[in-house]
Enzyme design. Structure first.
Site, PDB file in Angstrom:
ATOM      1  N   ASN A  13       9.963  -5.892   0.712  1.00  0.00           N
ATOM      2  CA  ASN A  13       9.567  -7.216   1.205  1.00  0.00           C
ATOM      3  C   ASN A  13      10.667  -8.172   0.726  1.00  0.00           C
ATOM      4  O   ASN A  13      10.790  -8.430  -0.470  1.00  0.00           O
ATOM      5  CB  ASN A  13       8.223  -7.578   0.589  1.00  0.00           C
ATOM      6  CG  ASN A  13       7.407  -8.581   1.372  1.00  0.00           C
ATOM      7  OD1 ASN A  13       6.393  -9.035   0.887  1.00  0.00           O
ATOM      8  ND2 ASN A  13       7.816  -8.949   2.571  1.00  0.00           N
ATOM      9  N   ASN A  66       7.434 -18.640   6.013  1.00  0.00           N
ATOM     10  CA  ASN A  66       7.450 -17.297   6.568  1.00  0.00           C
ATOM     11  C   ASN A  66       8.649 -17.150   7.500  1.00  0.00           C
ATOM     12  O   ASN A  66       9.331 -18.123   7.836  1.00  0.00           O
ATOM     13  CB  ASN A  66       6.163 -17.032   7.350  1.00  0.00           C
ATOM     14  CG  ASN A  66       4.949 -16.917   6.465  1.00  0.00           C
ATOM     15  OD1 ASN A  66       4.978 -16.216   5.458  1.00  0.00           O
ATOM     16  ND2 ASN A  66       3.878 -17.602   6.827  1.00  0.00           N
ATOM     17  N   CYS A  75       2.853 -15.729  -1.945  1.00  0.00           N
ATOM     18  CA  CYS A  75       3.299 -14.378  -1.599  1.00  0.00           C
ATOM     19  C   CYS A  75       3.450 -13.609  -2.901  1.00  0.00           C
ATOM     20  O   CYS A  75       4.209 -14.019  -3.789  1.00  0.00           O
ATOM     21  CB  CYS A  75       4.626 -14.435  -0.836  1.00  0.00           C
ATOM     22  SG  CYS A  75       5.342 -12.816  -0.509  1.00  0.00           S
ATOM     23  N   GLY A  76       2.742 -12.501  -3.020  1.00  0.00           N
ATOM     24  CA  GLY A  76       2.761 -11.728  -4.256  1.00  0.00           C
ATOM     25  C   GLY A  76       4.114 -11.125  -4.564  1.00  0.00           C
ATOM     26  O   GLY A  76       4.630 -11.233  -5.687  1.00  0.00           O
ATOM     27  N   HIS A 167      -6.931 -12.795   4.256  1.00  0.00           N
ATOM     28  CA  HIS A 167      -6.720 -11.364   4.461  1.00  0.00           C
ATOM     29  C   HIS A 167      -7.944 -10.746   5.114  1.00  0.00           C
ATOM     30  O   HIS A 167      -9.090 -11.055   4.757  1.00  0.00           O
ATOM     31  CB  HIS A 167      -6.445 -10.662   3.130  1.00  0.00           C
ATOM     32  CG  HIS A 167      -5.144 -11.045   2.521  1.00  0.00           C
ATOM     33  ND1 HIS A 167      -3.969 -10.391   2.795  1.00  0.00           N
ATOM     34  CD2 HIS A 167      -4.825 -12.047   1.663  1.00  0.00           C
ATOM     35  CE1 HIS A 167      -2.982 -10.964   2.135  1.00  0.00           C
ATOM     36  NE2 HIS A 167      -3.480 -11.975   1.435  1.00  0.00           N
ATOM     37  N   ASN A 198      -3.650 -12.357   7.600  1.00  0.00           N
ATOM     38  CA  ASN A 198      -2.951 -11.118   7.269  1.00  0.00           C
ATOM     39  C   ASN A 198      -3.946  -9.985   7.482  1.00  0.00           C
ATOM     40  O   ASN A 198      -5.153 -10.162   7.255  1.00  0.00           O
ATOM     41  CB  ASN A 198      -2.495 -11.132   5.812  1.00  0.00           C
ATOM     42  CG  ASN A 198      -1.559 -12.282   5.500  1.00  0.00           C
ATOM     43  OD1 ASN A 198      -0.376 -12.218   5.772  1.00  0.00           O
ATOM     44  ND2 ASN A 198      -2.106 -13.353   4.929  1.00  0.00           N
ATOM     45  N   GLU A 216       1.637  -8.997   8.375  1.00  0.00           N
ATOM     46  CA  GLU A 216       1.568 -10.279   7.684  1.00  0.00           C
ATOM     47  C   GLU A 216       1.601 -11.448   8.663  1.00  0.00           C
ATOM     48  O   GLU A 216       2.406 -11.464   9.601  1.00  0.00           O
ATOM     49  CB  GLU A 216       2.725 -10.410   6.691  1.00  0.00           C
ATOM     50  CG  GLU A 216       2.601  -9.481   5.492  1.00  0.00           C
ATOM     51  CD  GLU A 216       3.480  -9.929   4.334  1.00  0.00           C
ATOM     52  OE1 GLU A 216       3.329 -11.091   3.892  1.00  0.00           O
ATOM     53  OE2 GLU A 216       4.311  -9.119   3.889  1.00  0.00           O
ATOM     54  N   ARG A 217       0.725 -12.387   8.409  1.00  0.00           N
ATOM     55  CA  ARG A 217       0.695 -13.617   9.188  1.00  0.00           C
ATOM     56  C   ARG A 217       2.050 -14.312   9.091  1.00  0.00           C
ATOM     57  O   ARG A 217       2.536 -14.640   8.026  1.00  0.00           O
ATOM     58  CB  ARG A 217      -0.409 -14.531   8.635  1.00  0.00           C
ATOM     59  CG  ARG A 217      -0.557 -15.866   9.327  1.00  0.00           C
ATOM     60  CD  ARG A 217      -1.548 -16.753   8.607  1.00  0.00           C
ATOM     61  NE  ARG A 217      -1.153 -17.053   7.234  1.00  0.00           N
ATOM     62  CZ  ARG A 217      -1.686 -18.010   6.499  1.00  0.00           C
ATOM     63  NH1 ARG A 217      -2.671 -18.759   6.970  1.00  0.00           N
ATOM     64  NH2 ARG A 217      -1.284 -18.230   5.268  1.00  0.00           N
ATOM     65  N   CYS A 225       3.094  -6.089   0.736  1.00  0.00           N
ATOM     66  CA  CYS A 225       2.448  -7.402   0.638  1.00  0.00           C
ATOM     67  C   CYS A 225       1.634  -7.418  -0.642  1.00  0.00           C
ATOM     68  O   CYS A 225       0.646  -6.675  -0.769  1.00  0.00           O
ATOM     69  CB  CYS A 225       1.564  -7.653   1.853  1.00  0.00           C
ATOM     70  SG  CYS A 225       0.666  -9.220   1.800  1.00  0.00           S
ATOM     71  N   GLY A 226       2.045  -8.253  -1.601  1.00  0.00           N
ATOM     72  CA  GLY A 226       1.369  -8.287  -2.896  1.00  0.00           C
ATOM     73  C   GLY A 226      -0.025  -8.871  -2.825  1.00  0.00           C
ATOM     74  O   GLY A 226      -0.971  -8.315  -3.408  1.00  0.00           O
ATOM     75  N   THR A 227      -0.180 -10.007  -2.127  1.00  0.00           N
ATOM     76  CA  THR A 227      -1.524 -10.575  -2.000  1.00  0.00           C
ATOM     77  C   THR A 227      -2.415  -9.628  -1.203  1.00  0.00           C
ATOM     78  O   THR A 227      -3.615  -9.523  -1.466  1.00  0.00           O
ATOM     79  CB  THR A 227      -1.490 -11.957  -1.335  1.00  0.00           C
ATOM     80  OG1 THR A 227      -0.817 -11.870  -0.069  1.00  0.00           O
ATOM     81  CG2 THR A 227      -0.800 -12.982  -2.220  1.00  0.00           C
ATOM     82  N   GLY A 228      -1.817  -8.923  -0.240  1.00  0.00           N
ATOM     83  CA  GLY A 228      -2.589  -7.955   0.545  1.00  0.00           C
ATOM     84  C   GLY A 228      -3.059  -6.778  -0.294  1.00  0.00           C
ATOM     85  O   GLY A 228      -4.180  -6.284  -0.120  1.00  0.00           O
TER      86      GLY A 228
END
Length: 289
Positions: A13, A66, A75-76, A167, A198, A216-217, A225-228
Site C-alpha cells: 500500500n 486518496n 489510513c492504517g 468498512h 471500503n 478501498e474507497r 488496508c490497515g483500517t480494513g
C-alpha cells in the site's frame, strides 16, 4: 515549483509523503494529488499524505488524499509510513523506539516505532452503530452484524465497522474467487452507504488467521488496508468467528496480498492495535505548475 517527497509502502500500500509543517494549507490540490498518484502519468501511489505541525497535545497532524483526490479520514498503512517518515525527518537512528501522537480526521492515533523497525499503532476504538458508519442498512442506533445486502443480484451478509472511515466486511469461502474489480465499485457506491465504503472480502483460515482482499474507497483494489484489517478482526469477533482469550484479547494475523498484519483487539478497553512494516522506497521532486 518543485516539491520534495518521499515514497513509502506498507505491505504494498504505497504513498507519497510531503513535509507540510511550514504552512497550514496543503501543498497539493486534490487534482494535483490525483495526477501524481496516477501510475502512468504521475509517480504512482494509493494516496498522498501530508505531515503538518502539531496542535494541542499532538506532536503532528496527518492529512491525506486518496488516489482519486478525495479526502481520507485515516489510513492504517499510511500512518505507519508517516511515523517512519517523521522518524527520518527527526534524524533518529535504527534501533531507537519512539511514539508519536498524531491528529487525524478520525481522531488521535499513536504509532509506536519498535526497535526492530516494525510499527504498532493504537488505532482507537471501532464505531459499530449504523449512524456512525454511516449506513442505512438498519436502524441508526443498531449494529450492522451479518445484515443481508444485495449486490450484483446476489445476497451477501455484511458486517459494518467504522475505524474513522467506513468498512463493509463480508465473509466468503474463497477470497481468490471473488471478482474484486467488478464487485468492489458496486459495494463502494451502493446507495446504503451515503459516504461510500471500503469493502473487505474475508476467508477464515484457522483459529487466528484470516485472509482478506480489499476494495478501498477512492483508491480501488490495493495490496493492503490497515483500517480494513482492524475492521475485519472486529467483524470476526462480532460474528463469532474469532474468540477473545481469557485476558480479553482477540488476536489474529490478517493475510493480505502485500503481506501480513497482526491485529489485537482489547475487548475490555475496546482499543485496536495494528502491527506491521513501513518501508521507504525512494525520494524525488514533483514539478508543479
Amino acid at each position: 515549483m518543485s516539491l520534495s517527497f518521499q515514497k513509502y509502502q506498507g505491505l504494498g500500500n504505497d504513498f507519497l509523503l510531503l513535509d507540510n509543517r511550514q504552512q497550514p494549507t496543503l501543498r497539493l490540490s486534490p487534482q494535483e494529488a490525483r495526477h501524481w498518484c496516477d501510475r502512468h502519468f504521475g509517480v504512482g501511489a494509493d494516496g498522498v499524505i501530508f505531515l503538518l505541525a502539531g496542535t494541542g497535545d499532538c506532536d503532528y497532524q496527518m492529512r491525506m488524499y486518496n488516489a482519486d483526490g478525495s479526502v481520507a479520514e485515516m489510513c492504517g498503512n499510511g500512518i505507519r509510513c508517516l511515523a517512519k517518515f517523521i522518524f527520518e525527518l527527526e534524524g533518529r537512528t535504527c534501533g531507537e523506539t519512539v511514539s508519536y501522537r498524531i491528529d487525524t480526521l478520525a481522531g488521535v492515533m499513536v504509532p509506536h516505532i519498535q526497535a526492530d523497525g516494525q510499527v504498532t499503532v493504537d488505532m482507537g476504538t471501532p464505531q459499530l452503530l449504523a449512524q456512525q458508519i454511516p449506513t442505512t442498512l438498519t436502524a441508526p442506533d443498531a449494529k450492522v452484524i451479518e445484515v443481508p445486502l444485495t449486490v450484483a443480484d446476489r445476497p451477501w451478509l455484511v458486517t459494518c465497522v467504522s475505524m474513522g472511515n467506513p468498512h463493509c466486511v463480508t465473509f466468503v469461502e474463497d477470497v481468490a474467487a471473488i471478482p474484486l474489480e467488478t464487485l468492489g465499485p458496486l459495494f463502494e457506491h451502493h446507495a446504503v452507504f451515503p459516504q461510500r465504503t471500503n469493502t473487505e472480502f474475508v476467508q477464515v483460515l484457522g483459529g487466528d488467521r484470516l485472509r482478506m482482499r480489499v476494495w478501498e474507497r477512492g483508491a480501488g483494489m490495493t495490496l493492503a488496508c490497515g483500517t480494513g484489517a482492524c475492521a475485519t478482526v472486529v467483524a470476526a469477533v462480532l460474528t463469532g468467528r474469532l474468540k477473545a482469550d481469557a485476558a480479553g484479547q482477540a488476536q489474529a494475523t490478517v493475510e493480505l496480498p502485500g503481506g501480513d498484519l497482526h491485529i489485537r483487539w482489547d475487548v475490555h478497553s475496546q482499543h485496536l492495535y495494528m502491527t506491521g512494516p513501513a518501508v521507504a522506497v525512494f525520494r524525488g521532486t514533483l514539478d508543479t505548475q
